[in-house]
Design a protein around this motif. Structure first.
Motif, mmCIF file in Angstrom:
data_model
loop_
_atom_site.group_PDB
_atom_site.id
_atom_site.type_symbol
_atom_site.label_atom_id
_atom_site.label_comp_id
_atom_site.label_asym_id
_atom_site.label_seq_id
_atom_site.Cartn_x
_atom_site.Cartn_y
_atom_site.Cartn_z
ATOM 1 N N LYS A 115 0.813 -1.220 0.000
ATOM 2 C CA LYS A 115 0.000 0.000 0.000
ATOM 3 C C LYS A 115 0.848 1.273 0.000
ATOM 4 C CE LYS A 115 -4.110 -1.978 0.491
ATOM 5 N NZ LYS A 115 -3.692 -3.398 0.484
ATOM 6 N N VAL A 116 2.166 1.155 0.198
ATOM 7 C CA VAL A 116 3.012 2.341 0.367
ATOM 8 C C VAL A 116 3.755 2.647 -0.925
ATOM 9 C CG1 VAL A 116 4.889 3.388 1.680
ATOM 10 C CG2 VAL A 116 3.257 1.867 2.824
ATOM 11 N N ALA A 117 3.509 3.850 -1.465
ATOM 12 C CA ALA A 117 4.120 4.275 -2.723
ATOM 13 C C ALA A 117 5.518 4.829 -2.521
ATOM 14 C CB ALA A 117 3.245 5.328 -3.398
ATOM 15 N N ALA A 118 5.691 5.667 -1.483
ATOM 16 C CA ALA A 118 6.937 6.415 -1.370
ATOM 17 C C ALA A 118 7.136 6.959 0.029
ATOM 18 C CB ALA A 118 6.951 7.573 -2.369
ATOM 19 N N PHE A 119 8.371 7.300 0.314
ATOM 20 C CA PHE A 119 8.751 8.092 1.488
ATOM 21 C C PHE A 119 9.306 9.407 0.975
ATOM 22 C CE2 PHE A 119 12.421 9.503 4.073
ATOM 23 C CZ PHE A 119 11.736 9.877 5.220
ATOM 24 N N ILE A 120 8.886 10.528 1.581
ATOM 25 C CA ILE A 120 9.390 11.839 1.190
ATOM 26 C C ILE A 120 10.099 12.488 2.361
ATOM 27 C CG2 ILE A 120 7.210 13.036 1.724
ATOM 28 C CD1 ILE A 120 7.884 14.954 -0.623
ATOM 29 N N GLY A 121 11.259 13.084 2.081
ATOM 30 C CA GLY A 121 11.993 13.775 3.128
ATOM 31 C C GLY A 121 12.983 14.766 2.569
ATOM 32 N N GLU A 122 13.249 15.816 3.335
ATOM 33 C CA GLU A 122 14.344 16.726 3.037
ATOM 34 C C GLU A 122 15.640 16.103 3.565
ATOM 35 O OE1 GLU A 122 12.732 20.854 4.498
ATOM 36 O OE2 GLU A 122 11.673 19.179 5.443
ATOM 37 N N PRO A 123 16.743 16.209 2.843
ATOM 38 C CA PRO A 123 18.010 15.695 3.390
ATOM 39 C C PRO A 123 18.318 16.282 4.762
ATOM 40 C CG PRO A 123 18.262 16.283 1.087
ATOM 41 C CD PRO A 123 16.908 16.776 1.501
ATOM 42 N N ILE A 124 18.061 17.589 4.909
ATOM 43 C CA ILE A 124 18.106 18.311 6.177
ATOM 44 C C ILE A 124 16.772 19.035 6.306
ATOM 45 C CG2 ILE A 124 19.219 20.156 7.481
ATOM 46 C CD1 ILE A 124 21.737 19.604 5.746
ATOM 47 N N LEU A 125 16.058 18.839 7.415
ATOM 48 C CA LEU A 125 14.795 19.542 7.588
ATOM 49 C C LEU A 125 15.094 21.029 7.665
ATOM 50 C CD1 LEU A 125 14.223 16.563 8.797
ATOM 51 C CD2 LEU A 125 12.218 17.642 9.777
ATOM 52 N N GLY A 126 14.651 21.805 6.687
ATOM 53 C CA GLY A 126 15.031 23.204 6.582
ATOM 54 C C GLY A 126 14.121 24.134 7.346
ATOM 55 N N ALA A 127 12.916 24.370 6.822
ATOM 56 C CA ALA A 127 11.983 25.283 7.470
ATOM 57 C C ALA A 127 11.557 24.778 8.838
ATOM 58 C CB ALA A 127 10.755 25.481 6.589
ATOM 59 N N GLY A 128 11.736 23.485 9.101
ATOM 60 C CA GLY A 128 11.450 22.930 10.417
ATOM 61 C C GLY A 128 12.520 23.231 11.445
ATOM 62 N N GLY A 129 13.614 23.911 11.038
ATOM 63 C CA GLY A 129 14.617 24.324 12.006
ATOM 64 C C GLY A 129 16.021 23.828 11.755
ATOM 65 N N VAL A 130 16.385 23.539 10.498
ATOM 66 C CA VAL A 130 17.715 23.018 10.147
ATOM 67 C C VAL A 130 18.059 21.844 11.069
ATOM 68 C CG1 VAL A 130 20.146 23.554 9.686
ATOM 69 C CG2 VAL A 130 18.408 25.292 9.317
ATOM 70 N N LYS A 131 17.254 20.822 10.965
ATOM 71 C CA LYS A 131 17.454 19.602 11.751
ATOM 72 C C LYS A 131 18.255 18.613 10.902
ATOM 73 C CE LYS A 131 13.291 20.167 14.586
ATOM 74 N NZ LYS A 131 13.042 21.579 14.304
ATOM 75 N N ILE A 132 19.468 18.301 11.350
ATOM 76 C CA ILE A 132 20.416 17.506 10.576
ATOM 77 C C ILE A 132 20.396 16.068 11.094
ATOM 78 C CG2 ILE A 132 22.824 17.262 9.883
ATOM 79 C CD1 ILE A 132 23.099 20.312 10.568
ATOM 80 N N PRO A 133 20.063 15.098 10.250
ATOM 81 C CA PRO A 133 19.994 13.711 10.721
ATOM 82 C C PRO A 133 21.369 13.170 11.087
ATOM 83 C CG PRO A 133 18.849 13.988 8.618
ATOM 84 C CD PRO A 133 19.647 15.222 8.852
ATOM 85 N N PRO A 134 21.429 12.233 12.030
ATOM 86 C CA PRO A 134 22.688 11.525 12.285
ATOM 87 C C PRO A 134 23.145 10.775 11.039
ATOM 88 C CG PRO A 134 21.101 11.127 14.050
ATOM 89 C CD PRO A 134 20.359 11.818 12.943
ATOM 90 N N ALA A 135 24.440 10.454 10.991
ATOM 91 C CA ALA A 135 25.010 9.798 9.812
ATOM 92 C C ALA A 135 24.380 8.445 9.525
ATOM 93 C CB ALA A 135 26.520 9.648 9.997
ATOM 94 N N SER A 136 23.804 7.819 10.527
ATOM 95 C CA SER A 136 23.211 6.485 10.342
ATOM 96 C C SER A 136 21.832 6.533 9.688
ATOM 97 C CB SER A 136 23.085 5.786 11.698
ATOM 98 O OG SER A 136 22.291 6.557 12.596
ATOM 99 N N TYR A 137 21.233 7.716 9.601
ATOM 100 C CA TYR A 137 19.817 7.815 9.228
ATOM 101 C C TYR A 137 19.562 7.487 7.763
ATOM 102 C CZ TYR A 137 15.170 9.886 8.572
ATOM 103 O OH TYR A 137 13.844 10.110 8.260
ATOM 104 N N TRP A 138 20.220 8.207 6.841
ATOM 105 C CA TRP A 138 19.884 8.047 5.422
ATOM 106 C C TRP A 138 20.274 6.683 4.856
ATOM 107 C CZ3 TRP A 138 16.189 10.159 3.003
ATOM 108 C CH2 TRP A 138 15.761 11.452 3.326
#
Length: 457
Positions: free
Chosen positions: A220-243
């Protein structure tokens, strides 16, 4: 008087007919808007002659700085030759043809098709339609759910707001596009458990996506959408393990990966795209903003080979598009803008010099301030997290009060920054050098001192 021939007061009065984006209009009418009338290099100027170092590159977009006559000339030349023709009905014009070819040259290897619009919101609308259409063409129309993230931002059209994880936007929308679900963002500062390493938190945040897939059913799941770094949400940078974990999960369940690079595209992170910075292989990449350095409105949705091949071979007519898709003037400006970025080596400068220097300055001069709980940056994209207590990471209440005070003091000191909740964020022109970064740090440091004094009074 300004060059328009109108005073600030006259402009503010006329502005009462203008509905601004993301604005409390009653408050705006009571106080009046700051009227920005000129820009040059890294600076903007208002009607009163106040000079502001622009720490936000307009709105994440003016990557080559203000006053670039080459871009004005590119627009004028195209307007004189052919101001507009549509790209419907088997027609095209040279500028978008050449721009599409250029974009596929600098994009990740699997991105060889481009769809043009005028905004990031439009591009994300197109991406949503395209991934759902892809699965329908593949005989799986029920595979249409999209997983997004809380605090992610993907625009403010109905589809963009639905994909975005902003509760206030959803409340006003009063009925989002269906089959979009949101999971936790990869924001360790607020969401990591006691004693949890960044690595383990990154894996846990990614597995929230896997949990959502398993709950819905992978079919049932077509896709996942994400910013590499959450920008307008506050420049939230994922840990290196995330992507890497996100990519493993998407591959395991045959879920497409939609990357929103409206903010991070065209040099912001020290590569043409953050996909290259973080090693992400996506199926779509949404871009806009810095494609023209904001000199014209233009977006480009980069489409991966898997989707594009199905669309071309099985799709027939794709019933989608805009009057101004592939606008020749916008595309001509984009071509010249990309030429400037390359010619001046701005991306290499961000990756090898100014990006690392900004990180050093934030850690050495800002992080120790009593009001600061964390600093974070990638390339020329940064955030300063504000707290009332460094040890507990408690915030000043009401929520956002510290951010608004620091922002206002920064502007008073000649530095334009943006407050997102308790974060102060910056994304300056890529033309900044070390001296400019030092100046910005001086002005931000003074703003922090002033805000702290007021908050503790």
């Amino acid at each position: 008087m300004t060059k328009t021939g109108y005073s600030r007061q006259q402009l503010q009065q006329a502005d009462t007919h203008h509905l601004h984006p993301f604005t409390d209009h009653k408050e705006l009418r009571a106080n009046g808007a700051r009227m920005i009338v000129r820009g040059e290099g890294s600076y903007i100027y208002d009607t009163e002659g106040l000079e502001l170092l622009d720490g936000m590159a307009g709105l994440w977009c003016v990557n080559v700085g203000y006053g670039r006559k080459e871009l004005a000339n590119a627009a004028a030349q195209q307007m004189e030759e052919l101001p507009f023709y549509n790209s419907f009905f088997r027609c095209s014009t040279p500028a978008p043809v050449m721009l599409a070819a250029k974009l596929t040259e600098i994009a990740p290897d699997n991105m060889n098709q481009v769809f043009f619009g005028t905004s990031g919101s439009e591009a994300n609308d197109t991406a949503l339609r395209l991934v759902r259409h892809f699965w329908a063409l593949e005989g799986k129309p029920e595979k249409n759910m999209v997983i997004a993230r809380t605090y992610g931002y993907h625009g403010s059209t109905i589809a963009g707001a639905s994909l975005s994880g902003m509760p206030d936007m959803h409340n006003q929308l009063n009925g989002a596009v269906p089959n979009i679900v949101h999971v936790m963002p990869p924001y360790a500062f607020e969401l990591a458990r006691a004693g949890e390493s960044d690595h383990d938190f990154g894996l846990r945040a990614a597995r929230a996506v896997e949990d959502a897939i398993l709950t819905a059913g992978a079919d049932k799941v077509a896709a996942f959408i994400g910013e590499p770094i959450l920008g307008a949400g506050g420049v939230k940078i994922p840990p290196a393990s995330y992507w890497p974990e996100i990519q493993r999960i998407c591959a395991k369940y045959d879920v497409l990966l939609m990357l929103d690079e409206v903010i991070t595209g065209y040099g912001r992170t020290g590569n043409w795209f953050a996909a290259q910075t973080f090693g992400i292989k996506a199926d779509t990449i949404t871009t806009a903003k810095a494609l023209t350095s904001g000199y014209q409105p233009l977006s480009a949705l980069l489409v991966g080979d898997r989707i594009a091949n199905t669309l071309v071979e099985k799709g027939g007519e794709f019933f989608h598009g805009y009057t101004y898709s592939a606008h020749p003037v916008c595309c001509a400006v984009a071509l010249k803008n990309l030429e400037i970025i390359e010619r001046e080596g701005l991306i290499d400068r961000v990756r090898e010099d100014t990006g690392p220097y900004l990180e050093t300055v934030l850690k050495e001069r800002i992080a120790s301030h009593p009001l600061v709980g964390e600093v974070r940056s990638v390339g020329l994209m940064a955030a300063v997290e504000l707290v009332s207590d460094k040890a507990t990471r408690a915030r000043y209440m009401p929520s956002g009060i510290a951010g608004s005070k620091v922002r206002d003091y920064a502007i008073a000191n000649g530095l334009m920054v943006r407050a997102v909740g308790s974060s102060i964020i910056m994304a300056p022109p890529l033309t900044w050098d070390r001296a400019t970064i030092d100046l910005a740090a001086d002005r931000l440091s003074k703003a922090l001192d002033s805000a702290l004094a007021e908050l503790q009074a």
